[in-house]
Design an enzyme around this catalytic site. Structure first.
Site, PDB file in Angstrom:
ATOM      1  CB  VAL A 111      -0.935   0.010   1.224  1.00 12.14           C
ATOM      2  CG1 VAL A 111      -1.748   1.301   1.257  1.00 12.14           C
ATOM      3  CG2 VAL A 111      -1.859  -1.210   1.206  1.00 12.14           C
ATOM      4  CG  HIS A 167       1.601   1.118   6.054  1.00 11.77           C
ATOM      5  ND1 HIS A 167       1.694   1.445   4.716  1.00 11.77           N
ATOM      6  CD2 HIS A 167       1.895  -0.205   6.132  1.00 11.77           C
ATOM      7  CE1 HIS A 167       2.015   0.370   4.021  1.00 11.77           C
ATOM      8  NE2 HIS A 167       2.155  -0.648   4.850  1.00 11.77           N
ATOM      9  CG  HIS A 191       3.167  -3.442   9.228  1.00 11.78           C
ATOM     10  ND1 HIS A 191       2.097  -4.179   8.763  1.00 11.78           N
ATOM     11  CD2 HIS A 191       3.730  -2.889   8.133  1.00 11.78           C
ATOM     12  CE1 HIS A 191       2.032  -4.086   7.440  1.00 11.78           C
ATOM     13  NE2 HIS A 191       3.011  -3.308   7.029  1.00 11.78           N
TER      14      HIS A 191
HETATM   15  P1  AMP Z   1       2.511  -3.304   3.327  1.00  9.06           P
HETATM   16  O1  AMP Z   1       2.778  -4.627   2.678  1.00  9.06           O
HETATM   17  O2  AMP Z   1       3.580  -2.899   4.284  1.00  9.06           O
HETATM   18  O3  AMP Z   1       2.186  -2.233   2.315  1.00  9.06           O
HETATM   19  O4  AMP Z   1       1.233  -3.525   4.235  1.00  9.06           O
HETATM   20  C1  AMP Z   1      -0.050  -3.156   3.845  1.00  9.06           C
HETATM   21  C2  AMP Z   1      -0.984  -3.701   4.892  1.00  9.06           C
HETATM   22  O5  AMP Z   1      -2.234  -3.078   4.738  1.00  9.06           O
HETATM   23  C3  AMP Z   1      -1.211  -5.216   4.787  1.00  9.06           C
HETATM   24  O6  AMP Z   1      -0.840  -5.829   6.021  1.00  9.06           O
HETATM   25  C4  AMP Z   1      -2.714  -5.319   4.508  1.00  9.06           C
HETATM   26  O7  AMP Z   1      -3.299  -6.430   5.137  1.00  9.06           O
HETATM   27  C5  AMP Z   1      -3.234  -3.998   5.072  1.00  9.06           C
HETATM   28  N1  AMP Z   1      -4.478  -3.499   4.489  1.00  9.06           N
HETATM   29  C6  AMP Z   1      -4.778  -3.349   3.180  1.00  9.06           C
HETATM   30  N2  AMP Z   1      -6.012  -2.813   3.046  1.00  9.06           N
HETATM   31  C7  AMP Z   1      -6.483  -2.604   4.302  1.00  9.06           C
HETATM   32  C8  AMP Z   1      -7.691  -2.080   4.823  1.00  9.06           C
HETATM   33  N3  AMP Z   1      -8.687  -1.636   4.030  1.00  9.06           N
HETATM   34  N4  AMP Z   1      -7.845  -2.017   6.166  1.00  9.06           N
HETATM   35  C9  AMP Z   1      -6.852  -2.442   6.980  1.00  9.06           C
HETATM   36  N5  AMP Z   1      -5.693  -2.954   6.558  1.00  9.06           N
HETATM   37  C10 AMP Z   1      -5.500  -3.036   5.223  1.00  9.06           C
END
Ligand code: AMP
Length: 116
Positions: free
Chosen positions: A95, A99, A101
């Site tokens: 995404v 962010h 985690h």
């Molecule tokens: P990354 O791989 O670091 O970009 O992590 C993106 C994270 O966003 C993943 O752990 C997904 O499960 C989470 N994610 C994607 N869409 C949503 C959403 N609508 N609400 C909550 N988490 C999300």
């Protein structure tokens, strides 16, 4: 506005919010990889750490402090937790909105497999 986390920040997509203020939001990951898996985002769109500016220093500090507060609030602070920030393609970022985690609730084990 196509960014999914911008939509969450704007309240256009529902999320299980843990904490929110004028600049930062924390909400549960939709596909948790640990008993506790929360994402901390800036409301402002920054694509990744690699796209952040010197002027984002305070905002990024607030993200870390929010992660600490979330861990305390969800009861994982004492035993510990892991913070992960994926950056761009090789970092595994899916995404493109910055962010942090917050993962915890069990012993997570060694962080990295051998790179070779
Ligand atoms: P990354 O791989 O670091 O970009 O992590 C993106 C994270 O966003 C993943 O752990 C997904 O499960 C989470 N994610 C994607 N869409 C949503 C959403 N609508 N609400 C909550 N988490 C999300």
């Amino acid at each position: 506005m196509a960014c999914v986390f911008c939509k969450i920040a704007a309240g256009e997509i529902p999320a299980k919010v843990v904490q929110a203020d004028d600049a930062v939001m924390a909400f549960h990951d939709i596909a948790p990889r640990a008993p506790i898996h929360v994402l901390v985002i800036p409301r402002k769109h920054i694509a990744s750490v690699a796209d952040s500016a010197d002027g984002d220093r305070d905002l990024m500090g607030r993200m870390m402090q929010t992660a600490r507060q979330v861990a305390e609030q969800l009861g994982i602070a004492e035993r510990g937790y892991r913070l992960i920030v994926n950056v761009r393609e090789h970092g595994g970022q899916e995404v493109p909105h910055l962010h942090l985690h917050v993962l915890g609730g069990k012993a997570l084990g060694p962080m990295l497999a051998r790179a070779t």
